[in-house]
Structure formats: structure tokens, C-alpha cells
Design a protein around this motif. Sequence first.
Motif, PDB file in Angstrom:
ATOM      1  N   PRO A 133      -3.625  -3.014  -4.134  1.00  0.00           N
ATOM      2  CA  PRO A 133      -2.950  -2.287  -3.055  1.00  0.00           C
ATOM      3  C   PRO A 133      -2.141  -1.094  -3.557  1.00  0.00           C
ATOM      4  N   LEU A 135       0.359   0.548  -2.230  1.00  0.00           N
ATOM      5  CA  LEU A 135       1.795   0.540  -1.966  1.00  0.00           C
ATOM      6  C   LEU A 135       2.563  -0.144  -3.083  1.00  0.00           C
ATOM      7  N   VAL A 136       2.004  -1.242  -3.589  1.00  0.00           N
ATOM      8  CA  VAL A 136       2.718  -2.046  -4.572  1.00  0.00           C
ATOM      9  C   VAL A 136       2.883  -1.285  -5.879  1.00  0.00           C
ATOM     10  N   ALA A 143      10.274   4.810  -7.205  1.00  0.00           N
ATOM     11  CA  ALA A 143      11.644   4.326  -7.398  1.00  0.00           C
ATOM     12  C   ALA A 143      12.166   4.761  -8.765  1.00  0.00           C
ATOM     13  N   LEU A 213      10.753   2.321   3.143  1.00  0.00           N
ATOM     14  CA  LEU A 213      11.394   1.460   2.150  1.00  0.00           C
ATOM     15  C   LEU A 213      12.408   2.227   1.314  1.00  0.00           C
TER      16      LEU A 213
ATOM     17  N   LEU B 222      -1.019  -8.589   0.908  1.00  0.00           N
ATOM     18  CA  LEU B 222       0.215  -8.713   0.136  1.00  0.00           C
ATOM     19  C   LEU B 222       1.024  -7.429   0.162  1.00  0.00           C
ATOM     20  N   SER B 223       0.337  -6.281   0.259  1.00  0.00           N
ATOM     21  CA  SER B 223       1.107  -5.039   0.304  1.00  0.00           C
ATOM     22  C   SER B 223       1.716  -4.846   1.687  1.00  0.00           C
ATOM     23  N   VAL B 226       4.983  -6.759   1.790  1.00  0.00           N
ATOM     24  CA  VAL B 226       6.192  -6.140   1.237  1.00  0.00           C
ATOM     25  C   VAL B 226       7.022  -5.542   2.364  1.00  0.00           C
ATOM     26  N   VAL B 227       6.350  -4.748   3.225  1.00  0.00           N
ATOM     27  CA  VAL B 227       7.059  -4.092   4.326  1.00  0.00           C
ATOM     28  C   VAL B 227       7.550  -5.125   5.337  1.00  0.00           C
ATOM     29  N   TRP B 230      10.462  -7.355   4.261  1.00  0.00           N
ATOM     30  CA  TRP B 230      11.715  -6.601   4.230  1.00  0.00           C
ATOM     31  C   TRP B 230      12.228  -6.367   5.645  1.00  0.00           C
ATOM     32  N   LEU B 231      11.285  -6.060   6.535  1.00  0.00           N
ATOM     33  CA  LEU B 231      11.647  -5.769   7.918  1.00  0.00           C
ATOM     34  C   LEU B 231      12.314  -6.961   8.584  1.00  0.00           C
ATOM     35  N   LEU B 241      11.129  -7.279  -4.008  1.00  0.00           N
ATOM     36  CA  LEU B 241      10.675  -6.014  -4.593  1.00  0.00           C
ATOM     37  C   LEU B 241      11.358  -4.842  -3.907  1.00  0.00           C
ATOM     38  N   ALA B 242      11.373  -4.862  -2.559  1.00  0.00           N
ATOM     39  CA  ALA B 242      11.977  -3.763  -1.811  1.00  0.00           C
ATOM     40  C   ALA B 242      13.471  -3.643  -2.124  1.00  0.00           C
ATOM     41  N   MET B 245      14.099  -2.425  -5.726  1.00  0.00           N
ATOM     42  CA  MET B 245      13.825  -1.002  -5.923  1.00  0.00           C
ATOM     43  C   MET B 245      15.017  -0.184  -5.465  1.00  0.00           C
ATOM     44  N   GLN B 246      15.597  -0.588  -4.323  1.00  0.00           N
ATOM     45  CA  GLN B 246      16.734   0.164  -3.813  1.00  0.00           C
ATOM     46  C   GLN B 246      17.958  -0.020  -4.704  1.00  0.00           C
ATOM     47  N   ARG B 248      17.745  -0.426  -7.878  1.00  0.00           N
ATOM     48  CA  ARG B 248      17.294   0.045  -9.194  1.00  0.00           C
ATOM     49  C   ARG B 248      17.385  -1.053 -10.239  1.00  0.00           C
ATOM     50  N   PHE B 250      15.286  -2.713 -12.353  1.00  0.00           N
ATOM     51  CA  PHE B 250      13.899  -2.558 -12.774  1.00  0.00           C
ATOM     52  C   PHE B 250      13.256  -3.773 -13.438  1.00  0.00           C
ATOM     53  N   VAL B 253      11.879  -5.550 -10.542  1.00  0.00           N
ATOM     54  CA  VAL B 253      10.776  -4.787  -9.947  1.00  0.00           C
ATOM     55  C   VAL B 253       9.494  -5.025 -10.739  1.00  0.00           C
ATOM     56  N   ILE B 257       6.066  -6.920  -9.460  1.00  0.00           N
ATOM     57  CA  ILE B 257       4.738  -6.296  -9.411  1.00  0.00           C
ATOM     58  C   ILE B 257       3.720  -7.171 -10.123  1.00  0.00           C
ATOM     59  N   ILE B 260       2.786 -10.050  -7.939  1.00  0.00           N
ATOM     60  CA  ILE B 260       1.860  -9.665  -6.878  1.00  0.00           C
ATOM     61  C   ILE B 260       0.478  -9.400  -7.458  1.00  0.00           C
TER      62      ILE B 260
END
Lengths: 272, 289
Positions: A133, A135-136, A143, A213, B222-223, B226-227, B230-231, B241-242, B245-246, B248, B250, B253, B257, B260
Amino acid sequence: MTGPVLAHEMGLSRRLLPAPAIPRPGLLVGGMVGLMAVAVLGLVGAGIVQEHAAPAQRLLAPGTIGHPLGTDQLGRDVLARTLAGFRWSLAVVLPATLIAGLAGTGIGLAAAASLGWTRVILERATETAAGFPFLVLAAPVIAIVGRGYWPLLIVLAILASAPFALAVFDATWGGRGRMPVFQALYAVPAALPVVGAFIVADLVVTEACLSFLGVGAPEVAPSWGNMLADARQNVTTAPWILYAPAAALVLTVLSANWFGEGLGQLWRVKAR
Amino acid sequence: MSVATLLFILVRLSASPAALLAGAGASHAEVRSAHVAYGLDGPILQQYVTFVTRALRLDFGQSPAHQAAALEVVRLRLPATLMLTAAALAATALVGVSLGVWLGLRADRPEHGWAFRLLLTGQSLPALIVGLVLVQVVGLTSAMGASAPLSFTLSALTLTWWLTPRAARLTAAPVAGAVRQTWVLTAKAMGATSRDVLWGHVLPNSLLAALALVGVQVAFLLSAAVVVEWLFGWPGVGNLLAVSMQARDFPVVEAAIFAIAFLVFATYAMVDLVLAAVDPRLRRRATPP
């Protein structure tokens, strides 16, 4: 998120799904009209109304004079920002698709033309990259690198070249053995616009998701993803922020998908 | 391994990863030490080898935000993601696949055109939009305010919505192809009822082809997760992951990944195994005479 899959599906459905006896151009025409609307909105839409922050006019409801679709939490006009979003989205996605198309075609043709282990390695690498994918991978890279126009463009272009390469390889090799050059001269140009349309649809969604995101467009950029994130923040106080960018996003994705599918069906009819 | 390579190439495109890895507002000395700590002062090939070996040893380092090993943080979130995707898959298998079979059996009828267009439209609605509309309908004020069952239901619903049109279309193609085969005509000529032909011959043949196609979609589920996670604030790997990332963070993160990526390739491997186990043609090809 579906580009490579659709590329696979196309290869398969070419053999399995019977094409209608006479071409039904409804999807193709609908998609073309939609894409033209998107292009026009992208070219002229941003110039019609100005978007600027006006703290005194925060969260105005739709129907207010001068703000037909209301304003967001910073007092920016929702309609103006949505229209500007067409330009932003196309400015990221179209160059990325073009670069990916050129690079992908090169890789795909190289794979189909090479022999022995080189072909196997190129094929496996393309398949692996296309099967993962977007996006991943894109999200953490942006970031780390930082948000912005160029990071988005470059990362999306790199990731989208894999499904292009796979589709070109499929069209020229596809398990049937190497194709004569004159035949490939028809097969590749036929496959590219179909895959390209699906990739455009995919990248538009990916860009919106990344920005949503917080790892895509800069915070001030009029990306639909940013607007959707604003809508999420103000869901109870200002539900109107959601609809305009959502509709714009769906219009773009739908037109591109219809165009791709319609064109694919047309080729399948012609191929019989 | 290939994921590590891709990630390495993409990260190296940035000018100075050390400055970012050390965090915003780090002093010059801190950046320097991060440079050395991540082995960024060596030649590029050596950096690559270090990066890949660390990833292969599953050594992602400590998470500053969680005060724990990054891999452990991710491992704790895995069950939530697995539960969510399993629920979405079960619902899709029920709705999407039956819809696809129905559609495939009617490839020549006028309602096929309309149903097909409807599916294509459904497929063009991104999970993000569907999720946001759901948030608005339910009147969810914030992700944190959602109770676990509500957030699970909404996440699963959104993912099912995302996967169903794709599964239906990918099932319809092989079914439509199978009912045209001459063996269907032969079976009918020999007196088999439509029902026997459908359950005994058409479905086993076409669902195998559909499984291969839908397996790829599951990886892409799976991707979308992620959204969606989080939503709706569902505490899975995608949400982690979301958030990381915000923040930082790492190490987390990176570990997320790889988790996944592991799930994606495990899905592919599983689909291949199931296909090989059920399809006699693939078994024969594996052991040539």
C-alpha cells in the motif's frame, strides 16, 4: 490504494469478462465530462473567489452573503478553498502520474525485453513494490522529510511507478512470452491511459489521506485533506465544512475511475 | 527486506535525516551524536547494511514517548488491528462475495449495467469520506469520546464499505467467465440442475480466481485501516502509526511499518498457500514430471 490491483484485474478480466457486444460509451463519456469539469474548475476556479483568513468571520453558516458555503474556523471561505483545492490536487497528482508513467513504462519494457534472471528480478521487485500500500510507505517518509509540495510530488511519483511498470510488463509479456515489437507498439499506448486514470484517482485519494493525517500538504495549502481535517475538528459546531471538499474529492475520483473503466471496456470490445 | 530497501531509499532522499531523527530544536551537538548513533557518517553502502540488519534483527530502538521498546509498543496494538480487519473481512465475505456471484450470473442482463455502475461509484467513495460522514451522522464529537464498541463498529463498517464493492467486482469477473465455459453447457446437457452446476462447478472454480484477486485487496485494506483507526480512535497499529508520525516518534513509526509489511506479506503467503492446497492444478505445476 487500488491502482496495482486494478492493473492486475485488467489483465485478468481481459481474458475472462465478456465485453458487451456493442460498445456502451456511457461510462467513458461520463468520465470525460467529469474530468473536463475538474480541469475547468482547476484552471479557473481558484481565480473566481479569494480565500483569505478573516478571524472576524469565523464559522459562518452557509448562505451568509458573500460566503455561499460558509466559512471555516479561521474565517476562510469554504467554497473558495474547495475550488483552490482542485488546482492544488491536480498540481500534485498530474506531474506525479506523468513522471511515474514515464519511469514505469521504462522499467516495464526493460523487464519484458530482458532475459533470464534480470527479467525475474525486475518482475519480482515490481510486483512487491506494487503490492504494498502507497499510504503506509509515503506517510512516514513525508513525516521524516517534512510536509510540502515537492516531497509529496516526488514520493507519490516513485511509489506510483511500480503499478505502471507492472501494467506495461503485463501488456507486453503477461506470461505469454515476448510480444513482437509492432504488437507492443499498440498494446502499451492502449494500456497506459487506462492505468493512468486509475492511478490519478488513487493518488488524489492518497494525497487527501496524507494531508488529513498531517503528513502531506503544508498546513496553509488548500488541500482537500487539510479541509477534511478541519471538518473533523469542528464536526459538531460547523458540519458544513465537510461537504464541499468531500464532494470535490468524490467528483474527481469518480470521473477518473469512470474514464478508466470506460476506456478499458472500449479496448476490450475492440480487442475481440 | 524489500520494504527496508524502499524505506531506506526514500528516507535518504532527504538532505539530513540526522537532524530530523534528533528531533525539532535539537542542538548542533545532539544532531552530531544522532548522526553517529544511526551510523550516518559512514559510506552509503555501509549505512544501508546497518539499516537493513537492524530491521532484520527487529531492533527498532526505544520509543521516547512510550518509555519502552518500539516493537513491544506495536505488538500490544496488533490484536486490535487483527480483530478489526477480521470483522471487516467476515462482513465483506458475506455481503461482497454474494453480491459478486449474483452480479456474475447476470452478466448479460440489463440490471448488470446498473449494479456495475453503482459498485464503481461505491468504490470511488474513499474510506476517509465514508468515515467522516459516519462521524457526522453519529455526532461523534471527538475520537477520544467514542466508547470502544462504538468505535469498533464504526471502523468495521467503514472498512466493510471500502472492501465490499471491490470484492464484488473481483468476484463477478471469474463467475461471469465460468458460466460461459463449455463444461457448464455439458453438465446441463447431462441433466444437472442449475443449482448443482452453480454449487458444484461454477463456484469452486471462480471463487479460487476471486480469492487470488481479493488477497491483494486485503493488503490494501490495511492502509485504509490507518486512516479509519485514527478517525474513530480505535487503538490499533494504524492509529499508533498516525499518532507516532505526528509526535515524531520514529522508532515506533519504523516498527509499525514493519508490522504492517509483515501482515501484508503474510496475507499474500496465506492466499498462495490456500490456493495451492485447494487447487489441484497449482499442485501439479509445483511438481513437474
